[in-house]
Structure formats: C-alpha cells, structure tokens
Design a protein around this motif. Structure first.
Motif, PDB file in Angstrom:
ATOM      1  N   MET A 245      -8.157  -0.540  -0.818  1.00  0.00           N
ATOM      2  CA  MET A 245      -6.742  -0.836  -0.656  1.00  0.00           C
ATOM      3  C   MET A 245      -6.377  -1.774  -1.795  1.00  0.00           C
ATOM      4  SD  MET A 245      -7.038  -1.291   3.433  1.00  0.00           S
ATOM      5  CE  MET A 245      -8.688  -1.905   3.171  1.00  0.00           C
TER       6      MET A 245
ATOM      7  N   SER B  46      -3.421  -3.473  -4.194  1.00  0.00           N
ATOM      8  CA  SER B  46      -1.996  -3.780  -4.248  1.00  0.00           C
ATOM      9  C   SER B  46      -1.670  -4.474  -5.556  1.00  0.00           C
ATOM     10  CB  SER B  46      -1.577  -4.647  -3.054  1.00  0.00           C
ATOM     11  OG  SER B  46      -2.223  -5.901  -3.100  1.00  0.00           O
TER      12      SER B  46
ATOM     13  N   THR C 271      -5.823   3.549  -1.161  1.00  0.00           N
ATOM     14  CA  THR C 271      -4.410   3.414  -0.869  1.00  0.00           C
ATOM     15  C   THR C 271      -3.858   2.402  -1.865  1.00  0.00           C
ATOM     16  OG1 THR C 271      -4.834   3.742   1.485  1.00  0.00           O
ATOM     17  CG2 THR C 271      -2.725   2.749   0.891  1.00  0.00           C
TER      18      THR C 271
ATOM     19  N   HIS D 120     -13.273   2.813   1.301  1.00  0.00           N
ATOM     20  CA  HIS D 120     -11.812   2.954   1.253  1.00  0.00           C
ATOM     21  C   HIS D 120     -11.247   1.707   0.591  1.00  0.00           C
ATOM     22  CE1 HIS D 120      -7.725   4.021   2.189  1.00  0.00           C
ATOM     23  NE2 HIS D 120      -7.561   2.825   2.728  1.00  0.00           N
TER      24      HIS D 120
ATOM     25  N   ASP E  48     -12.039   6.807  -1.212  1.00  0.00           N
ATOM     26  CA  ASP E  48     -10.622   7.108  -1.345  1.00  0.00           C
ATOM     27  C   ASP E  48      -9.893   5.780  -1.484  1.00  0.00           C
ATOM     28  OD1 ASP E  48     -10.507   6.091   1.254  1.00  0.00           O
ATOM     29  OD2 ASP E  48      -9.973   7.990   2.182  1.00  0.00           O
TER      30      ASP E  48
ATOM     31  N   VAL F  36      -0.712  -0.104  -2.608  1.00  0.00           N
ATOM     32  CA  VAL F  36       0.428  -0.766  -1.998  1.00  0.00           C
ATOM     33  C   VAL F  36       1.228  -1.403  -3.109  1.00  0.00           C
ATOM     34  CG1 VAL F  36       1.170  -2.570  -0.386  1.00  0.00           C
ATOM     35  CG2 VAL F  36      -0.889  -1.210   0.115  1.00  0.00           C
TER      36      VAL F  36
END
Length: 141
Positions: free
Chosen positions: A96, A98, A136, A94, A134, A138
């Motif tokens: 993340m 930004s 995310t 996963h 996957d 930000v």
C-alpha cells in the motif's frame, strides 16, 4: 555478515540474537514447545525481513524515479508446508503506497525490480515458495 544467537536458559524457548550492526532482538518459541511469548517466532522474523528488504527497495526506487512517496506499508501472508521442514510454500505481499500523484506503472515497476533483482530475501525465499505481489496506490494530493 555475522550474528550470534544465545539461548536464554533452562525452562525457556527464548533466544537473544545480536547482529553485527549492534542491534539485538528476542525470539521465542510457541507455547506448545515451551515458549513464553517474549518475542517473534523465528519464521515470523523471516517474513518481517522479507517485508523490510522489499520495502527498502520499493521506497528507494520510487524516490530515485522522483515519485512523491509519503508512505509504504506491506502486508504479507504466507503458507507453510504441513510436514518438516515446514518451509514457506506460498508468500503474498500486498503493498500500500501513498503519495502525491504517484504513477501506478512506476510503483508496479519498483515492486517487480525488488522481487526479481534487488531483494535478496525475496530471491532466496523464492527458491522454496511461490511469491506473488500486488499493490494499491493511495493518492495524497
């Protein structure tokens, strides 16, 4: 590429690994096999290597595509076989990521390119494990 791994001696399940690049690290077995928690377990090192390999790819690809990336963190969860050899059977990454006005399509593309083409660790571990990922995004705008 070459490395050297040396046992730290009787009463230990600790090893010092020295890489061609001049860097060294300590690995240790679990307490159940006589380890003393002096370093990461060898199988943990494999996952850390996967995370580092994939993260380098993702950051480089996003930078080349002129994305204003400021941070990339990957959390990895893995499952191992119940019997020896206890290979990884499932690995999930996963990411993340930004930055300022990052394009989620470019992030997805960077992760896919890493997983399928550039990350040697991912391709190699994918021979025994189902690897999924996957992400995310930000927005730091």
């Amino acid at each position: 590429m070459q490395t050297r791994v040396q046992w730290m001696g009787p009463g230990q399940m600790s090893f010092v690994a020295n890489a061609d690049s001049g860097h060294a690290l300590v690995m240790d077995g679990s307490a159940e096999i006589g380890g003393h928690n002096l370093g990461a377990r060898p199988m943990e090192m494999l996952l850390m290597g996967l995370g580092g390999c994939a993260s380098i790819d993702v950051v480089m690809i996003l930078q080349k595509s002129r994305q204003a990336i400021q941070q990339c963190v990957v959390e990895i969860q893995a499952e191992r076989a119940d019997t020896d050899p206890k290979v990884f059977t499932k690995i999930h990454l996963h990411f993340m990521v930004s930055g300022k006005a990052l394009d989620p399509k470019r992030v997805a593309h960077a992760i896919s390119l890493s997983a399928e083409k550039y990350c040697s660790a991912s391709v190699m571990l994918g021979k025994t494990a189902e690897i999924t990922h996957d992400f995310t995004v930000v927005d730091e705008s």
